[in-house]
Write a protein that holds these residues in place. Sequence first.
Motif, short mmCIF file in Angstrom:
data_model
loop_
_atom_site.label_atom_id
_atom_site.label_comp_id
_atom_site.label_asym_id
_atom_site.label_seq_id
_atom_site.Cartn_x
_atom_site.Cartn_y
_atom_site.Cartn_z
N GLY A 100 2.08 -1.68 -3.63
CA GLY A 100 3.39 -1.53 -3.01
C GLY A 100 4.50 -1.60 -4.04
N LEU A 104 9.64 -7.66 0.42
CA LEU A 104 8.35 -7.85 -0.26
C LEU A 104 7.30 -8.37 0.73
CD1 LEU A 104 9.50 -9.44 -3.67
CD2 LEU A 104 8.50 -7.19 -3.35
N VAL A 105 7.73 -9.32 1.57
CA VAL A 105 6.82 -9.87 2.59
C VAL A 105 6.42 -8.77 3.58
CG1 VAL A 105 6.64 -11.49 4.51
CG2 VAL A 105 7.69 -12.22 2.36
N VAL A 152 6.37 -5.49 3.22
CA VAL A 152 5.51 -4.46 2.61
C VAL A 152 4.09 -5.03 2.42
CG1 VAL A 152 5.11 -3.02 0.56
CG2 VAL A 152 7.40 -3.21 1.51
N SER A 153 4.04 -6.30 2.05
CA SER A 153 2.75 -6.96 1.87
C SER A 153 1.97 -6.97 3.18
CB SER A 153 3.00 -8.38 1.37
OG SER A 153 1.79 -8.97 1.01
N GLN A 154 2.67 -7.25 4.28
CA GLN A 154 2.02 -7.24 5.60
C GLN A 154 1.56 -5.83 5.98
OE1 GLN A 154 5.14 -9.05 7.89
NE2 GLN A 154 4.30 -11.13 7.67
N LEU A 178 0.64 -3.38 3.92
CA LEU A 178 -0.47 -2.87 3.10
C LEU A 178 -1.73 -3.73 3.19
CD1 LEU A 178 1.38 -1.76 -0.16
CD2 LEU A 178 0.74 -0.39 1.80
N PRO A 189 -3.47 -7.96 2.58
CA PRO A 189 -3.39 -9.05 1.62
C PRO A 189 -3.88 -8.70 0.21
CG PRO A 189 -5.17 -9.40 3.23
CD PRO A 189 -4.39 -8.24 3.70
N GLU A 190 -4.76 -7.66 0.12
CA GLU A 190 -5.32 -7.38 -1.22
C GLU A 190 -4.37 -6.55 -2.10
OE1 GLU A 190 -5.93 -4.34 1.55
OE2 GLU A 190 -6.64 -6.39 1.76
N ALA A 191 -3.33 -5.96 -1.51
CA ALA A 191 -2.43 -5.09 -2.28
C ALA A 191 -1.30 -5.89 -2.95
CB ALA A 191 -1.83 -4.02 -1.37
N GLU A 192 -1.08 -5.63 -4.24
CA GLU A 192 0.06 -6.26 -4.93
C GLU A 192 1.33 -5.49 -4.59
OE1 GLU A 192 0.09 -7.70 -9.12
OE2 GLU A 192 -2.05 -7.19 -9.04
N VAL A 193 2.48 -6.19 -4.62
CA VAL A 193 3.76 -5.53 -4.35
C VAL A 193 4.74 -5.89 -5.47
CG1 VAL A 193 5.61 -5.19 -2.67
CG2 VAL A 193 3.34 -5.80 -1.86
#
Length: 299
Positions: A121, A138-139, A141-143, A145, A147-151
């Motif tokens: 992300g 950031l939170v 986008v994290s949700q 994509l 939990p395994e994806a970095e943002v």
Amino acid sequence: MTEFRSGFVCFVGRPNTGKSTLTNAMVGQKIAITSSRPQTTRHTIRGIVHRDHAQLILVDTPGLHRPRTLLGQRLNDLVRDTYSEVDVIALCIPADEKIGPGDRWIVQQVKQMAPKTTLLGVVTKIDKVSRDQVAQQLVAVSQLLGPEAEVVPVSAVKGDQVEVLIDVVASKMPEGPAFYPDGELTDEPEETLMAELIREAALEGVRDELPHSLAVVIEEVLPREENDEMLDVHAILYVERPSQKAIIIGKGGARLKEVGTAARKQIERILGTRIYLHLHVKVAKDWQRDPKQLRKLGF
């Protein structure tokens, strides 16, 4: 000693999420055209980022969208091919816009088409909002994509966090040698770049239905007879209707002259040589829906 890593990364996202600006910031020179309209990118322009520990090849695709014309369908097919061939797909979402159905649709498409490709992300345009808003995005986008994806948050315009993003993308790449010699910034033919820069200049400030209807073809590039350090570049701008031709040419040819001046400066910067730009505008009726004309114009 750290191993050298190299590979391909593709930026995805809704129109105007800062993908081309980010490509240019990472490469350090303008190679992708930027415009606030959907589908301005027509070619997969590859920018090349050189670092001591890595080489990243940035593949710029047209945005995924629900196609309405044959051209739209072809652009979508191009995108699908690209997704399955890259090492990392980076989803760009601006810090100043809420995540919407368009973003969710893109994530769903990417996961379907390239389930094995690493997804990352990127929260763009962080210079436009407060730190709290960046944190919230950031939170979110994290949700979106998983939990395994970095943002990573960035501002391409200010250059903030661009190096951090390069490092994060590099860390996801396989170990391997560089694909391109040092100093090379793109593998696109110079003529494609020239055509894109002319197209960008012609779209600047035009508010009607022009974007999709405009194609630029470089007819020929010749050294000047009396001065071989200068190039003559002949280009044709194709539109679909006479009314669009009038818009591009402008009153007494004024607008076409502005287009030529703006494009010439950009092209000279890329080629490192002076050019004389000859622009002609022609009408190719409904070229976006005609397979023969699409082929002729390079799609």
